[in-house]
Design a protein around this motif. Structure first.
Motif, PDB file in Angstrom:
ATOM      1  N   ALA A  34       0.708  -1.275  -0.038  1.00  0.00           N
ATOM      2  CA  ALA A  34       0.031   0.057   0.041  1.00  0.00           C
ATOM      3  C   ALA A  34       0.728   1.184   0.025  1.00  0.00           C
ATOM      4  N   THR A  35       2.185   1.276   0.026  1.00  0.00           N
ATOM      5  CA  THR A  35       2.816   2.396   0.308  1.00  0.00           C
ATOM      6  C   THR A  35       4.055   2.432  -0.632  1.00  0.00           C
ATOM      7  N   GLU A  36       4.234   1.624  -1.550  1.00  0.00           N
ATOM      8  CA  GLU A  36       5.593   1.649  -2.560  1.00  0.00           C
ATOM      9  C   GLU A  36       5.187   1.579  -3.917  1.00  0.00           C
ATOM     10  N   ASP A  37       5.859   1.994  -4.919  1.00  0.00           N
ATOM     11  CA  ASP A  37       5.939   1.901  -6.339  1.00  0.00           C
ATOM     12  C   ASP A  37       6.068   0.577  -6.860  1.00  0.00           C
ATOM     13  N   SER A  38       5.304   0.481  -7.913  1.00  0.00           N
ATOM     14  CA  SER A  38       5.651  -0.409  -8.915  1.00  0.00           C
ATOM     15  C   SER A  38       6.720  -0.272  -9.787  1.00  0.00           C
ATOM     16  N   TRP A  39       6.963  -1.167 -10.827  1.00  0.00           N
ATOM     17  CA  TRP A  39       8.320  -0.991 -11.632  1.00  0.00           C
ATOM     18  C   TRP A  39       7.966  -1.271 -12.979  1.00  0.00           C
TER      19      TRP A  39
END
Length: 468
Positions: free
Chosen positions: A227-232
């Motif tokens: 819920a708190t980080e980027d995807s790539w």
């Protein structure tokens, strides 16, 4: 003694069958799993929520997913595709009429149904399709998930996102987590599926389900990140041999989570792999970049992939993605870029490669993207300073609630906050969606949407567009 030996013999046969494969596996598998079409129909909804050649990868992901399902035996009448459809025949496409999702891949665009394209790719149509509500559609093919209580539904959504929100190609329109989950609950209440699996590729994609998706409505979801980080993005320009797209491409070909699950599906017999195993495989491949998550009814992850994706021989996919011999090695070493920075990479390469006559236009395009980012960031920063002071503001606006809590308590407040900000400061866009956590934190602190127009007016009045 014979009674003691019989279970051992059965276990030995099962072990041999599991290792050796072949007809033993079909003989030993329960009949309901041998031919899942005996009970129920497989349905699929595939959606790319972006547009523009800089976002090539999202439509490439969806086209690849379609090819997997089609080769698995799903019928076009049961696959609903949402894609803006501005990539294959884009003037920037070095292979007109073709889309690839792997550096050595061939065309995944051929045969893909164009059910909802252009501005018909929108929140209203997506939710109406899920519910099977033809009366609520506005444009498109009219195809919906007309499912019954025995059916299995697979949904795959790939796009930009932010805390509690997924993007759509129409500027200013987004899909909020509360609306998505409410639609899924309504679908369950109607009794029009047996089980549903939802894959989501976006930044902060876990926030679409965290603290929201019930565990008792027969829905299993996995997401590219927590819920708190980027995807790539992956297969991006600048990678080494076998990692980068062909030299004529200036854009990323796929997304890390997405190509992970699809290449895993390409490389395995879908009758023999469970969702749990695929989740583990994808999580292990992406662990250095983001944390793949799972939500909802985790008991469903014991189901095999063919129940939703159909069944096919991995050899049939070789023309789509290239050789699968070194997929793990290639993927683990590929060049990856933050989803939100992939467009900058594209515009940078476009500028670098532009001819003298086009270089100024390409430069303005790149600077325009950077300027928009700066204006959004500064506007949010100033609002935080007005409310909580310049020191405490940034910490407050980026604070994360405990694991298991939804992003916000009042979703209507969040939506109103975003609309009020955009009316004064301009659209958040695919980059600015990262700031929805700031608006959510304001709502959770009791700052109502009534205050936002004045706050945004003060904060954004100081931000003037630069001249190029």
């Amino acid at each position: 003694m014979a009674r003691l030996c019989f279970p051992v013999l059965v276990q030995l046969v099962l072990l041999i069958a599991g290792v050796a494969g072949g007809p033993w596996q079909e003989f030993l598998r329960p009949q309901s799993d041998v031919d899942n079409d005996v009970v129920g129909t497989r349905w699929a909804v595939l959606i790319a929520g972006s547009k523009g050649f800089e976002n090539y990868r999202h439509q490439a992901d969806v086209c690849h997913a379609y090819q997997i399902l089609k080769k698995g035996g799903l019928k076009d009448e049961n696959i609903v595709v949402f894609m803006y459809d501005d990539i294959a025949n884009n003037s920037a496409n070095p292979r007109p009429g073709v889309i690839i999702n792997h550096p050595n891949g061939s065309d995944v665009y051929a045969g893909v149904p164009k059910d909802y394209t252009g501005n018909d790719v929108n929140v209203n149509n997506f939710l109406a399709v899920l519910l099977g509500d033809k009366s609520a559609l506005t444009g498109g093919s009219g195809k919906v998930v007309d499912s019954s209580q025995d059916d299995h539904i697979f949904v795959y959504y790939t796009d930009h996102g932010g805390p509690g929100v997924l993007g759509m190609p129409t500027l200013g329109e987004s899909l909020f987590a509360s609306d998505l989950v409410a639609t899924l609950e309504k679908k369950h209440a109607a009794g029009t599926y047996r089980s549903l699996v939802f894959y989501v590729e976006s930044c902060e994609s876990g926030s679409m389900f965290e603290g929201l998706l019930p565990a008792n409505i027969s829905i299993y979801a996995t997401t590219a990140s927590n819920a708190t980080e980027d995807s790539w993005a992956t297969y991006c320009p600048g990678g080494g041999q076998g990692e980068a797209p062909p030299p004529e491409f200036m854009t990323c070909l796929g997304d890390l989570y997405s190509v992970s699950w699809m290449e895993d599906s390409d490389a395995h017999n879908l009758r023999n792999e469970s969702f749990e195993l695929q989740y583990d495989n994808v999580r292990n491949r992406t662990l250095s970049w983001s944390h793949v998550m799972q939500y909802g009814d985790l008991g469903l992850n014991a189901q095999t992939l063919d129940l939703f994706m159909g069944s096919s021989d991995p050899a049939n996919h070789s023309a789509t993605v290239g050789s699968t011999d070194n997929l793990l090695m290639q993927l683990s070493s590929a060049v990856h870029v933050h989803q939100r920075d992939a467009d900058l990479l594209y515009f940078w390469h476009k500028y670098r490669r532009s001819s003298d006559g086009m270089s100024e236009e390409a430069r303005k395009e790149l600077l325009g993207v950077m300027a928009h980012r700066s204006r959004v960031d500064k506007g949010i920063e100033r609002i935080g300073g007005i409310l909580f002071g310049t020191e405490a503001g940034p910490q407050f606006l980026t604070a994360v609630r405990p694991t298991g809590w939804p992003l916000v308590d009042d979703w209507d407040c969040l939506k109103s906050m975003v609309r009020a900000f955009e009316e004064q400061c301009g659209l958040l866009g695919q980059y600015g969606m990262k700031h929805t956590r700031a608006f959510a934190n304001m709502c959770n602190a009791g700052v109502g949407p009534i205050a936002m127009p004045n706050l945004a007016s003060k904060a954004c009045a100081a931000s003037t567009p630069p001249s190029f």
